[in-house]
Scaffold this active site. Structure first.
Site, PDB file in Angstrom:
ATOM      1  N   ASP A 142       0.773  -1.075  -0.022  1.00 36.15           N
ATOM      2  CA  ASP A 142       0.230   0.062   0.028  1.00 36.15           C
ATOM      3  C   ASP A 142       0.820   1.345   0.071  1.00 36.15           C
ATOM      4  OD1 ASP A 142      -1.612   2.471   0.834  1.00 36.15           O
ATOM      5  OD2 ASP A 142      -2.878   0.877   1.918  1.00 36.15           O
ATOM      6  N   ILE A 143       0.742   1.880  -0.988  1.00 31.42           N
ATOM      7  CA  ILE A 143       1.296   3.206  -1.053  1.00 31.42           C
ATOM      8  C   ILE A 143       1.706   4.034   0.345  1.00 31.42           C
ATOM      9  CG2 ILE A 143      -0.283   4.855  -2.352  1.00 31.42           C
ATOM     10  CD1 ILE A 143       3.371   4.799  -3.720  1.00 31.42           C
ATOM     11  N   ASN A 178      -5.975  13.366  -9.444  1.00 29.91           N
ATOM     12  CA  ASN A 178      -6.592  13.980 -11.078  1.00 29.91           C
ATOM     13  C   ASN A 178      -6.271  15.493 -10.997  1.00 29.91           C
ATOM     14  OD1 ASN A 178      -8.911  15.193  -9.358  1.00 29.91           O
ATOM     15  ND2 ASN A 178      -9.536  13.250  -9.149  1.00 29.91           N
ATOM     16  N   ASP A 216      -5.502   8.152  -4.554  1.00 33.94           N
ATOM     17  CA  ASP A 216      -5.756   9.421  -4.235  1.00 33.94           C
ATOM     18  C   ASP A 216      -6.580   9.349  -2.973  1.00 33.94           C
ATOM     19  OD1 ASP A 216      -5.547  12.092  -4.524  1.00 33.94           O
ATOM     20  OD2 ASP A 216      -7.128  12.335  -6.104  1.00 33.94           O
ATOM     21  N   SER A 218      -2.125   5.483 -13.658  1.00 28.69           N
ATOM     22  CA  SER A 218      -2.979   5.237 -14.775  1.00 28.69           C
ATOM     23  C   SER A 218      -3.546   3.935 -14.920  1.00 28.69           C
ATOM     24  CB  SER A 218      -2.590   5.775 -16.196  1.00 28.69           C
ATOM     25  OG  SER A 218      -2.552   7.322 -16.209  1.00 28.69           O
ATOM     26  N   TYR A 274      -8.086   5.028 -14.491  1.00 26.08           N
ATOM     27  CA  TYR A 274      -7.836   5.642 -15.678  1.00 26.08           C
ATOM     28  C   TYR A 274      -7.546   4.577 -16.810  1.00 26.08           C
ATOM     29  CZ  TYR A 274      -7.663  10.369 -14.003  1.00 26.08           C
ATOM     30  OH  TYR A 274      -8.022  11.713 -13.617  1.00 26.08           O
TER      31      TYR A 274
HETATM   32  P1  ADP Z   1      -5.330   6.354 -11.903  1.00 29.45           P
HETATM   33  O1  ADP Z   1      -6.578   7.223 -11.690  1.00 29.45           O
HETATM   34  O2  ADP Z   1      -4.338   7.064 -12.418  1.00 29.45           O
HETATM   35  O3  ADP Z   1      -5.790   5.095 -12.795  1.00 29.45           O
HETATM   36  P2  ADP Z   1      -5.598   4.724  -9.500  1.00 29.45           P
HETATM   37  O4  ADP Z   1      -5.541   5.217  -8.065  1.00 29.45           O
HETATM   38  O5  ADP Z   1      -7.224   4.265  -9.779  1.00 29.45           O
HETATM   39  O6  ADP Z   1      -5.011   5.643 -10.444  1.00 29.45           O
HETATM   40  O7  ADP Z   1      -4.987   3.553  -9.585  1.00 29.45           O
HETATM   41  C1  ADP Z   1      -3.604   3.322  -9.918  1.00 29.45           C
HETATM   42  C2  ADP Z   1      -2.911   1.976  -9.571  1.00 29.45           C
HETATM   43  O8  ADP Z   1      -2.713   1.751  -8.036  1.00 29.45           O
HETATM   44  C3  ADP Z   1      -3.985   0.689  -9.847  1.00 29.45           C
HETATM   45  O9  ADP Z   1      -3.119  -0.116 -10.314  1.00 29.45           O
HETATM   46  C4  ADP Z   1      -4.368   0.416  -8.319  1.00 29.45           C
HETATM   47  O10 ADP Z   1      -4.879  -1.080  -8.298  1.00 29.45           O
HETATM   48  C5  ADP Z   1      -3.420   0.762  -7.478  1.00 29.45           C
HETATM   49  N1  ADP Z   1      -3.789   1.088  -5.969  1.00 29.45           N
HETATM   50  C6  ADP Z   1      -5.034   1.465  -5.609  1.00 29.45           C
HETATM   51  N2  ADP Z   1      -4.944   1.800  -4.232  1.00 29.45           N
HETATM   52  C7  ADP Z   1      -3.325   1.798  -4.125  1.00 29.45           C
HETATM   53  C8  ADP Z   1      -2.860   1.761  -2.724  1.00 29.45           C
HETATM   54  N3  ADP Z   1      -3.484   2.172  -1.543  1.00 29.45           N
HETATM   55  N4  ADP Z   1      -1.380   1.597  -2.893  1.00 29.45           N
HETATM   56  C9  ADP Z   1      -0.903   1.431  -4.067  1.00 29.45           C
HETATM   57  N5  ADP Z   1      -1.341   0.957  -5.044  1.00 29.45           N
HETATM   58  C10 ADP Z   1      -2.863   1.228  -5.097  1.00 29.45           C
END
Ligand code: ADP
Length: 168
Positions: free
Chosen positions: A10-11, A24, A34, A122, A126
């Site tokens: 998890d980021i 966005n 986000d 993305s 996206y």
């Molecule tokens: P975008 O709108 O740029 O597509 P998203 O946040 O919807 O961004 O998703 C970008 C990537 O991050 C996807 O592969 C998603 O599965 C992943 N993701 C979603 N939540 C987390 C998190 N908490 N930590 C790391 N990666 C995540």
């Protein structure tokens, strides 16, 4: 040359100098990465984002660009917000996706960050295909001219992890 790591996770939990937000252009929050960053980081980040909208980015942060705020309650020191392109089957937007990684590293350099964690920009809401998104991410970071020492790609699920690990 920048050292590249791949982890499943998890980021929002990364103890690095800067975490990158797949934001966005409104900078005012959204879903996915986000939403998680604002939820866990607290209101301070959103308040700085609002200030950025009011000062430098009246029309929103353009796709492919990046801007930093502090990281509120996250373990990181800074959040670098970048806006990925929405996937298109008819138009090649790869250069904009590459720009997100390059511009985020440029902002990280300005901050003096040495360790930076990226999500797979993305590839969620996206709609960018994960295999292609992974290739662009790793190739761009590998080729980047940056003082950042370590880039950690933080992949949320096994499929994304496998796509990135292909490029190890
Ligand atoms: P975008 O709108 O740029 O597509 P998203 O946040 O919807 O961004 O998703 C970008 C990537 O991050 C996807 O592969 C998603 O599965 C992943 N993701 C979603 N939540 C987390 C998190 N908490 N930590 C790391 N990666 C995540």
């Amino acid at each position: 040359m920048v050292r590249i790591e791949f982890v499943r996770g998890d980021i929002t939990e990364q103890a690095v100098d800067a975490v990158v937000n797949a934001a966005n252009s409104s900078l005012l929050g959204g879903g996915g990465v986000d939403g998680a960053i604002h939820r866990k980081g607290g209101p301070e980040i959103l308040s700085e984002c609002r200030d950025l909208r009011a000062s430098r980015y009246g029309k929103g942060l353009p796709t492919g660009q990046a801007v930093a705020t502090t990281a509120g309650r996250l373990p990181a020191r800074w959040v670098v917000h970048t806006v990925g392109p929405v996937w298109s089957a008819t138009e090649d937007r790869s250069e904009l996706l590459a720009s997100c990684y390059r511009e985020s590293l440029r902002v990280a350099d300005e901050l003096g960050a040495r360790t930076v964690a990226f999500p797979a920009i993305s590839t969620g809401i996206y709609g960018w295909p994960i295999e292609d998104g992974a290739r662009i991410a790793v190739e761009t970071v590998r080729a980047a001219d940056t003082a950042v020492e370590t880039v950690r790609f933080v992949l949320f699920d096994e499929r994304a992890y496998a796509a990135f690990a292909e490029h190890a």
